[in-house]
Structure formats: C-alpha cells, structure tokens
Scaffold this active site. Sequence first.
Site, PDB file in Angstrom:
ATOM      1  N   TYR A  59      17.314  30.074  38.409  1.00 35.53           N
ATOM      2  CA  TYR A  59      17.884  29.802  37.096  1.00 35.53           C
ATOM      3  C   TYR A  59      16.798  29.201  36.213  1.00 35.53           C
ATOM      4  O   TYR A  59      16.420  28.048  36.354  1.00 35.53           O
ATOM      5  CB  TYR A  59      19.082  28.853  37.183  1.00 35.53           C
ATOM      6  CG  TYR A  59      20.224  29.365  38.022  1.00 35.53           C
ATOM      7  CD1 TYR A  59      20.360  30.715  38.331  1.00 35.53           C
ATOM      8  CD2 TYR A  59      21.187  28.483  38.522  1.00 35.53           C
ATOM      9  CE1 TYR A  59      21.412  31.177  39.103  1.00 35.53           C
ATOM     10  CE2 TYR A  59      22.250  28.940  39.301  1.00 35.53           C
ATOM     11  CZ  TYR A  59      22.356  30.280  39.588  1.00 35.53           C
ATOM     12  OH  TYR A  59      23.399  30.739  40.370  1.00 35.53           O
ATOM     13  N   HIS A 126      20.406  32.703  48.475  1.00 36.38           N
ATOM     14  CA  HIS A 126      21.030  33.272  47.278  1.00 36.38           C
ATOM     15  C   HIS A 126      21.366  34.753  47.457  1.00 36.38           C
ATOM     16  O   HIS A 126      22.433  35.220  47.052  1.00 36.38           O
ATOM     17  CB  HIS A 126      20.078  33.081  46.094  1.00 36.38           C
ATOM     18  CG  HIS A 126      20.747  33.075  44.765  1.00 36.38           C
ATOM     19  ND1 HIS A 126      20.207  32.462  43.661  1.00 36.38           N
ATOM     20  CD2 HIS A 126      21.913  33.600  44.337  1.00 36.38           C
ATOM     21  CE1 HIS A 126      21.012  32.610  42.626  1.00 36.38           C
ATOM     22  NE2 HIS A 126      22.053  33.316  43.010  1.00 36.38           N
ATOM     23  N   SER A 205      31.836  32.834  39.159  1.00 44.17           N
ATOM     24  CA  SER A 205      32.421  33.672  38.096  1.00 44.17           C
ATOM     25  C   SER A 205      33.930  33.805  38.241  1.00 44.17           C
ATOM     26  O   SER A 205      34.482  34.911  38.152  1.00 44.17           O
ATOM     27  CB  SER A 205      31.762  35.065  38.074  1.00 44.17           C
ATOM     28  OG  SER A 205      30.405  34.975  37.736  1.00 44.17           O
ATOM     29  N   PRO A 206      34.647  32.684  38.458  1.00 45.45           N
ATOM     30  CA  PRO A 206      36.103  32.776  38.632  1.00 45.45           C
ATOM     31  C   PRO A 206      36.838  33.150  37.352  1.00 45.45           C
ATOM     32  O   PRO A 206      38.016  33.501  37.398  1.00 45.45           O
ATOM     33  CB  PRO A 206      36.489  31.359  39.081  1.00 45.45           C
ATOM     34  CG  PRO A 206      35.455  30.485  38.452  1.00 45.45           C
ATOM     35  CD  PRO A 206      34.184  31.284  38.527  1.00 45.45           C
ATOM     36  N   GLY A 210      33.475  34.913  31.857  1.00 41.09           N
ATOM     37  CA  GLY A 210      33.944  34.541  30.522  1.00 41.09           C
ATOM     38  C   GLY A 210      35.017  35.445  29.956  1.00 41.09           C
ATOM     39  O   GLY A 210      35.633  35.111  28.943  1.00 41.09           O
ATOM     40  N   PHE A 211      35.272  36.566  30.621  1.00 38.73           N
ATOM     41  CA  PHE A 211      36.241  37.523  30.091  1.00 38.73           C
ATOM     42  C   PHE A 211      37.631  36.917  29.989  1.00 38.73           C
ATOM     43  O   PHE A 211      38.363  37.165  29.027  1.00 38.73           O
ATOM     44  CB  PHE A 211      36.273  38.773  30.974  1.00 38.73           C
ATOM     45  CG  PHE A 211      37.243  39.823  30.506  1.00 38.73           C
ATOM     46  CD1 PHE A 211      36.912  40.659  29.450  1.00 38.73           C
ATOM     47  CD2 PHE A 211      38.487  39.982  31.115  1.00 38.73           C
ATOM     48  CE1 PHE A 211      37.806  41.635  29.011  1.00 38.73           C
ATOM     49  CE2 PHE A 211      39.370  40.945  30.680  1.00 38.73           C
ATOM     50  CZ  PHE A 211      39.034  41.784  29.627  1.00 38.73           C
ATOM     51  N   PHE A 212      38.019  36.108  30.977  1.00 43.36           N
ATOM     52  CA  PHE A 212      39.365  35.536  30.959  1.00 43.36           C
ATOM     53  C   PHE A 212      39.467  34.289  30.081  1.00 43.36           C
ATOM     54  O   PHE A 212      40.540  33.695  29.974  1.00 43.36           O
ATOM     55  CB  PHE A 212      39.835  35.243  32.386  1.00 43.36           C
ATOM     56  CG  PHE A 212      40.096  36.499  33.169  1.00 43.36           C
ATOM     57  CD1 PHE A 212      41.145  37.339  32.839  1.00 43.36           C
ATOM     58  CD2 PHE A 212      39.273  36.870  34.220  1.00 43.36           C
ATOM     59  CE1 PHE A 212      41.380  38.512  33.535  1.00 43.36           C
ATOM     60  CE2 PHE A 212      39.495  38.036  34.926  1.00 43.36           C
ATOM     61  CZ  PHE A 212      40.557  38.864  34.585  1.00 43.36           C
ATOM     62  N   SER A 213      38.366  33.930  29.453  1.00 44.39           N
ATOM     63  CA  SER A 213      38.407  32.837  28.474  1.00 44.39           C
ATOM     64  C   SER A 213      38.734  33.362  27.084  1.00 44.39           C
ATOM     65  O   SER A 213      39.585  32.820  26.388  1.00 44.39           O
ATOM     66  CB  SER A 213      37.067  32.101  28.434  1.00 44.39           C
ATOM     67  OG  SER A 213      36.813  31.470  29.660  1.00 44.39           O
TER      68      SER A 213
END
Length: 341
Positions: A59, A126, A205-206, A210-213
């Site tokens: 990262y 990783h 990525s639960p 970001g799609f479900f936000s």
Amino acid sequence: MAVRRMKLGSQGLEVSAQGLGCMGMSSFYGPPKPDADMIVLIRHAISSGITFLDSSDIYGPFTNEILLSKALSEGWRDKVELASKFGISFADGKREVRGDPAYVRAACEASLKRLGVDCIDLYYQHRVDTRVPIEVTMGELKKLFEEGKIKYIGLSEASASTIRRAHAVHPITAVQLEWSLWTRDAEEDIIPTCRELGIGIVAYSPLGRGFFSSGPKMVDNLSERDFRRMLPRFQPENLDKNAIIFERVNEMATKKGCTPSQLALAWVHLQGSDVCPIPGTTKIENLNQNIGALSVKLTPEEMAELESFASADVVKGERYGQVSGTWRDSETPPLSSWKTE
C-alpha cells in the site's frame, strides 16, 4: 455503541469485531490522502473501539505502514491489533509475487522498521507465490514467530488446499478474503475449511469496493488513478445491470431504517462469530456509519432476501480483471520439488 470484541481464530488473538482497512488512505483508490487527516481518522477509529488495523507493504508502496507508525506514536500502539502483509513486490516497475524465505524475512524486517514496532500482531502472506511450496514460505514465517517478530500468521486469497498445507506447518490464525453480498465464491470450499481448522475469517471489501455505499454513481466520482475504474463490475456494460442490485438493497435499507452500506455490512457480520469485516474509509462520517452496522438485526428471511438481490447469476462481471491473483490460482508445488542451495 460499544464495538464488541471477538476471538479471531483459535490461537488466542482478540480483535474488535470490525476492523479498519487502511489501503485507500495511501493508494489504489486515487491519490493518497493527507497524513494529518488520516491520523485523526485512525485515532478516532481506535477511540471508537475499532482497534484492528489492516495494512500492507504494497500500500503506497510502503507509505501506508509509515502512516500507521505516525498514527500509533504517542502511546497508541498498545491500543491496537496491527496487521500487515508481504508477498507482492513492484521491483523495477514489475509486479511479482514472492514467497521465498529470503524475501519473507527481508519484507518482515522492512515492515517492522516502517511501522516502528518490535512485533507485528498478525502477518499475512498477501498473495501466494505459486513457484514456492507453501511449506517453505510457512517455514520462514514460523521462524519469525519463534523470534518474536510476529505473533500470528495469516494468508490472503489462498485456496482450501493451500490453507490446509500451510496450517500443517504452523497454525494459521486468519484467512483474509473478499466477501460481500456480491462476492460469495469463497463460501463453497474456503470458508468451510477455515471453520473446520479453527481459522478466523477476515472479510475485505465487504461493501463491494464502495458499491453498496453509494451505488453506481460512485464510478462518476472516482479519480483517474483509482484502480476500480478497471474492474469488470464497474464497466458500463455491467454497471447498468448491477445498479438494480443496489436499488433493491437501498429499498430494503429504507424499510429497515438504516443505510444500504449498513445493511450490506450487517449481512457480513451476521455470517458468523468468526467473521471480521474490515471496511476501509477515509472519512470519519463513513467510519461512524460502518460502526452502526453492528446494531442492525436481520431475520433469516431478510438475509435470504438480501442474498437473492445479488445472487451469482444476477451479478455481472468478475470481481477482478487480470490485475490480481486470487485463491483460484494459489496452488503451489509439492515440498519435494523445492531445491535448497
């Protein structure tokens, strides 16, 4: 509300029942965010009970670990469970997955230095190096454990057979995998294997990256440097169809009196007491909202209804393109094939 604590795996590690993924603070999701703002966010998370922090040497690369070292100075280190990862190298601009002993040791020593700590609480591979028997990689990790440089060992994106082979060398405390309403491929084999062996499950990525936000409109707000622009599910031909999933989740959330992200996150939490999701965010208001997901209750009927919205035949596009290895290609050669110098 108080964030409950949980046992992660069966080796003794205790963490907050929700963690904080720190990747997006430093890379992959657009330009890095200002250190000062992220330090405030990280310390707010810790003060709120979110003490399980997830980083990696890739990262940045490297800058996220340095950010965490700053955030955990001044007496904050002892308040957290610190996780980091090794295994993805970008030497000379070339991406390479490595699990050879010399690299494992060098990566760990470098992470310890950047993090400013004597020991990493949970150290993951990783991605799995398919050229090196997993027993060889684990052998070096076991040495690092015995030397007190790491407390617990984890794997990320590993197949069930890889997990079993690794666990036979030294107990695996946690497996990190992508798990959300619209990413459920690990449920068939990997998650049952973890449960059989007493290994904790860390869901990255639960919120579907970001799609479900915020649903499909999120794509319009992504920077040119955000790697999500390349992911199949966010391509126009798939996004229009996937938008229907968000609409249905949003409708149910409205009825439940919560946000769609809280509903999607609650679904992950309710998969079991051995599951710890680690949603990432760079905003305090989103962090607070994510904590609120811990108090969302769902009946078995509501769980099933939610799952039907994002069943495998409904979701369009793979979770990754060709940019990252996954558990599907994590098999390693037999130990007998390894030649020592």
